[in-house]
Enzyme design. Structure first.
Site, PDB file in Angstrom:
ATOM      1  N   LYS A   2      29.812  50.265   7.169  1.00 13.43           N
ATOM      2  CA  LYS A   2      30.697  50.847   8.378  1.00 13.43           C
ATOM      3  C   LYS A   2      29.411  50.696   9.657  1.00 13.43           C
ATOM      4  O   LYS A   2      28.631  51.577   9.583  1.00 13.43           O
ATOM      5  CB  LYS A   2      30.989  52.129   8.179  1.00 13.43           C
ATOM      6  CG  LYS A   2      31.938  52.790   9.388  1.00 13.43           C
ATOM      7  CD  LYS A   2      32.507  53.984   8.941  1.00 13.43           C
ATOM      8  CE  LYS A   2      33.607  54.238   9.882  1.00 13.43           C
ATOM      9  NZ  LYS A   2      33.440  54.452  11.322  1.00 13.43           N
ATOM     10  N   GLU A  19      32.793  44.585  14.612  1.00  9.04           N
ATOM     11  CA  GLU A  19      32.249  45.574  15.509  1.00  9.04           C
ATOM     12  C   GLU A  19      31.234  45.044  15.955  1.00  9.04           C
ATOM     13  O   GLU A  19      30.302  44.243  15.536  1.00  9.04           O
ATOM     14  CB  GLU A  19      31.681  46.592  14.386  1.00  9.04           C
ATOM     15  CG  GLU A  19      31.271  47.832  14.783  1.00  9.04           C
ATOM     16  CD  GLU A  19      32.483  48.930  15.106  1.00  9.04           C
ATOM     17  OE1 GLU A  19      33.488  48.738  14.940  1.00  9.04           O
ATOM     18  OE2 GLU A  19      32.068  50.124  15.859  1.00  9.04           O
ATOM     19  N   PHE A  77      34.810  41.462  10.719  1.00 12.38           N
ATOM     20  CA  PHE A  77      35.400  41.786   9.317  1.00 12.38           C
ATOM     21  C   PHE A  77      36.843  41.352   9.129  1.00 12.38           C
ATOM     22  O   PHE A  77      37.463  41.724   7.887  1.00 12.38           O
ATOM     23  CB  PHE A  77      35.350  43.466   9.079  1.00 12.38           C
ATOM     24  CG  PHE A  77      35.788  44.363  10.175  1.00 12.38           C
ATOM     25  CD1 PHE A  77      37.086  44.337  10.620  1.00 12.38           C
ATOM     26  CD2 PHE A  77      34.723  44.998  10.974  1.00 12.38           C
ATOM     27  CE1 PHE A  77      37.211  45.424  11.491  1.00 12.38           C
ATOM     28  CE2 PHE A  77      35.033  45.840  12.129  1.00 12.38           C
ATOM     29  CZ  PHE A  77      36.513  45.915  12.152  1.00 12.38           C
TER      30      PHE A  77
HETATM   31  P1  ATP Z   1      35.573  56.693  13.510  1.00  5.73           P
HETATM   32  O1  ATP Z   1      35.226  57.822  14.269  1.00  5.73           O
HETATM   33  O2  ATP Z   1      34.995  57.487  12.005  1.00  5.73           O
HETATM   34  O3  ATP Z   1      34.690  55.690  13.756  1.00  5.73           O
HETATM   35  P2  ATP Z   1      37.806  56.169  14.325  1.00  5.73           P
HETATM   36  O4  ATP Z   1      39.026  56.929  14.372  1.00  5.73           O
HETATM   37  O5  ATP Z   1      37.076  55.356  15.510  1.00  5.73           O
HETATM   38  O6  ATP Z   1      36.965  56.777  13.242  1.00  5.73           O
HETATM   39  P3  ATP Z   1      38.988  54.743  11.727  1.00  5.73           P
HETATM   40  O7  ATP Z   1      40.007  53.779  11.689  1.00  5.73           O
HETATM   41  O8  ATP Z   1      39.095  55.948  11.436  1.00  5.73           O
HETATM   42  O9  ATP Z   1      38.428  54.650  13.507  1.00  5.73           O
HETATM   43  O10 ATP Z   1      37.601  53.962  11.363  1.00  5.73           O
HETATM   44  C1  ATP Z   1      37.239  52.873  11.325  1.00  5.73           C
HETATM   45  C2  ATP Z   1      36.617  52.288  12.413  1.00  5.73           C
HETATM   46  O11 ATP Z   1      35.147  52.036  11.785  1.00  5.73           O
HETATM   47  C3  ATP Z   1      37.083  51.291  13.165  1.00  5.73           C
HETATM   48  O12 ATP Z   1      37.697  51.354  14.051  1.00  5.73           O
HETATM   49  C4  ATP Z   1      35.784  50.274  13.532  1.00  5.73           C
HETATM   50  O13 ATP Z   1      35.429  50.657  14.694  1.00  5.73           O
HETATM   51  C5  ATP Z   1      34.602  50.811  12.386  1.00  5.73           C
HETATM   52  N1  ATP Z   1      34.156  49.965  11.574  1.00  5.73           N
HETATM   53  C6  ATP Z   1      32.741  49.804  11.347  1.00  5.73           C
HETATM   54  N2  ATP Z   1      32.430  48.772  10.505  1.00  5.73           N
HETATM   55  C7  ATP Z   1      33.933  48.372   9.834  1.00  5.73           C
HETATM   56  C8  ATP Z   1      34.436  47.436   9.005  1.00  5.73           C
HETATM   57  N3  ATP Z   1      33.372  46.807   8.252  1.00  5.73           N
HETATM   58  N4  ATP Z   1      35.499  47.473   8.550  1.00  5.73           N
HETATM   59  C9  ATP Z   1      36.528  48.139   9.358  1.00  5.73           C
HETATM   60  N5  ATP Z   1      36.013  49.027  10.727  1.00  5.73           N
HETATM   61  C10 ATP Z   1      34.839  49.137  10.581  1.00  5.73           C
END
Ligand code: ATP
Length: 590
Positions: A251, A302, A342
């Site tokens: 992540k 990302e 990704f």
């Molecule tokens: P967070 O604050 O945890 O980033 P969020 O609300 O922004 O949460 P979520 O969908 O909950 O978004 O978490 C996924 C986020 O993680 C994605 O929006 C993306 O920006 C990020 N991310 C980083 N690496 C990856 C990956 N390998 N696959 C998918 N998403 C990823």
């Protein structure tokens, strides 16, 4: 079609608290709207002239609107301002001032919806020297032909303050009702919207070509796809229990972006919120031309800053400096980005969103060649919790934020938070497992040092996507930096509204209500039951009516998030976080 039909509908929506009635009024309006105008009618209901990702706005501030009203009504600007202060709504003030004049209007002069849609588009397109004056002229012409009710709607629209609080879910329901008489088409319409981010276009296709075309909807290079979102689970064991064998990706903590290249070779970059960002990231635009082996595609990943000397990933606080509109060349040398892809969602005419992860990922690896600027996100297939836990810890030690586990057999589910993706972060080991993105719905004046700033804290809400309303969850009074306080007092002052907005559900009264517009990230110790908040409100075990609240909420350094209010944390997520927290507590007592 007469413009007055729109105004009558908006007035009826404003007068009812019922979502069902609002949907009914709106669906009747859509049924009456000719197919040739439905696209712009839907944008108008959204308070826009084009889909959000096109970044085109009418751009009339209160001051210009006041001047225009004064000119049309033949009164002074001071008189308009006095009326505005008295009524707390510039639209209502315009109606009062123009009502008399409107009575002398001839029936043949009645405004048509088409005329209004064309005029507001012309206003939005006006640019360069003299554009302000051109906008005033167009608005003057409209106002001089308006009834009081029409002037109210026009002024509210032009000053970006519609006050009827119709969100996308309500428009989607109304479209389904208009065509099928019930909500049965909602999933199909929603999917087409999630793939195109353009509700006006979806409405036009639906009403002119029918539901068959909506069901066959494919991504379009150039139209941002609303992102798939990740659910949360508290441990490696829980993830394996849910998914079995799965792909586990690092992540990364940067900007989530989508890169589109269309058949004509035009490359566009969009943020997670579907904002155009192409000009901000020139090195990525250049890289996709050489490093992606396809004519037409949509990639997601990302973008993270890389230290040019060590080649290592930079922390988010550094990467975020790339979010600027000026000095881009210098910044891109100092903090070059690398895109960790990704997803591949569209490839040379093929809709990849239906393909299972396994297949999409194989295609991604085949299409993207690995370079300094663009590469495929690291990943590992894990069959058991031990391997997953080791990979997670390893990811943390390399400066990543955690991992995202992905279901090998799931399609890409645009615009929804599903267990096809599950995130695990270091913070999950604590009591409240994650930060929460809340919408500001009001603020308090400060005491002591904060009196000077006119700011003492926020009343915040989460989004209930089931009834399209914002429900209060926390009064946030700490964690603010001095800059943040100044920023809030300035920004929020501009969006103060006299009464609680109709899309807000809150029992507490802040010193000032604001239109739900900004999303901020907050941290808290835990989620507790609370009699004073509306999120997740229901009857508790002891028969009392309670909601959920954040305990000791505090602002994080991230501050305002790149999210629209409808993308804030939802009530359902809060309920899940609450349950997750209770499971973690039980586990630690064992
Ligand atoms: P967070 O604050 O945890 O980033 P969020 O609300 O922004 O949460 P979520 O969908 O909950 O978004 O978490 C996924 C986020 O993680 C994605 O929006 C993306 O920006 C990020 N991310 C980083 N690496 C990856 C990956 N390998 N696959 C998918 N998403 C990823």
């Amino acid at each position: 079609m007469l413009f007055s039909k729109f105004c009558e509908t908006f007035d009826r929506i404003e007068a009812t608290p019922s979502r069902l009635s609002s949907t009914d009024f709106l669906s009747k309006l859509f049924l009456e709207t000719p197919a040739s105008q439905i696209r712009r009618a839907v944008y108008f209901c959204q308070g826009r002239v084009a889909p959000e990702f096109e970044d085109i706005e009418v751009g009339i501030g209160d001051r210009i609107a006041e001047q225009t009203i004064a000119r049309t009504a033949g009164v002074t600007v001071a008189k308009v301002q006095a009326e505005y202060r008295k009524r707390g709504d510039l639209g209502v003030a315009a109606a009062a001032l123009l009502e008399k004049k409107a009575q002398t209007r001839l029936a043949s002069e009645e405004l048509t919806a088409q005329k209004v849609f064309e005029s507001v588009s012309r206003m939005a397109q006006a640019a360069g020297t003299g554009s302000q004056e051109r906008k005033i002229k167009i608005l003057c012409e409209l106002l001089s032909k308006s009834s009081g009710a029409e002037a109210k709607t026009l002024i509210r629209f032009c000053t970006d303050n519609m006050r009827i609080g119709i969100g996308e879910p309500t428009i989607i329901d109304a479209l389904s009702f208009a065509v099928a008489g019930d909500k049965s088409l909602k999933p199909d319409i929603e999917r087409a919207f999630n793939l195109s981010s353009d509700l006006g276009m979806v409405a036009e296709v639906l009403l002119s070509e029918g539901i068959g075309r909506i069901r066959a909807f494919k991504p379009i290079a150039g139209n941002p796809i609303r992102p798939a979102l990740a659910e949360r689970l508290e441990s490696a064991e829980a993830i394996i229990e849910k998914l079995g064998e799965c792909a586990v990706e690092g992540k990364y903590d940067g900007f989530r972006i989508q890169v589109h290249k269309d058949r004509a070779g035009k490359v566009r970059v969009y943020s997670r919120k579907q904002e155009p960002m192409t000009d901000m990231f020139p090195e990525l635009v250049k890289a996709v031309a050489t490093d992606v082996d396809a004519k037409e595609f949509i990639l997601e990943g990302e973008a993270v800053g890389i230290d040019p000397k060590s080649g290592k990933i930079l922390p988010f606080q550094v990467t975020v400096q790339r979010k600027r509109k000026h000095g881009i060349d210098e910044l891109s040398r100092r903090i070059p980005l690398r895109l960790f892809c990704f997803e591949i969602l569209f490839l040379d005419g093929r809709d990849m969103t239906y393909a299972p992860y396994r297949e999409r990922h194989a295609m991604l690896e085949k299409t993207v060649s690995k370079s300094d600027r663009i590469t495929v996100a690291e990943y590992k297939i894990c069959k058991d919790a031990k391997t997953l836990q080791r990979y997670f810890e390893d990811a943390l030690s390399r400066g990543l934020e955690g991992i995202i586990a992905k279901d090998l057999n799931a399609p890409y589910i645009a615009g929804a938070r599903k267990f096809a993706w599950i995130k695990l972060k270091k913070s999950y080991q604590g009591a409240l497992s994650d930060t929460v993105d809340v919408v500001i719905i009001g603020f308090y004046y400060g005491k002591g040092k904060r009196t000077k700033l006119g700011f003492g804290g926020l009343l915040t809400a989460v989004y209930d996507d089931e009834d399209d309303r914002f429900k209060s969850i926390a009064r946030v009074g700490s964690g603010f930096s001095e800059e943040q306080m100044e920023q809030f007092s300035k920004m929020l002052g501009k969006i103060v509204v006299k009464e609680k907005p109709r899309e807000v559900d809150a029992l507490m009264e802040p010193d000032e209500w604001v239109a739900p517009k900004y999303v901020v990230e907050v941290n808290a110790d835990e989620i507790t039951k609370s009699p004073v908040h509306s999120a997740g409100r229901g009857i508790g075990a002891d028969g009392e009516e309670v909601g959920l609240a954040l305990r000791f909420p505090r602002m994080t350094a991230a501050g305002i998030r790149d999210k629209s209010p409808h993308d804030a944390t939802t009530v359902n997520e809060i309920i899940e976080l609450y349950e997750m927290q209770n499971r973690a507590k039980k586990h630690s007592r064992r």
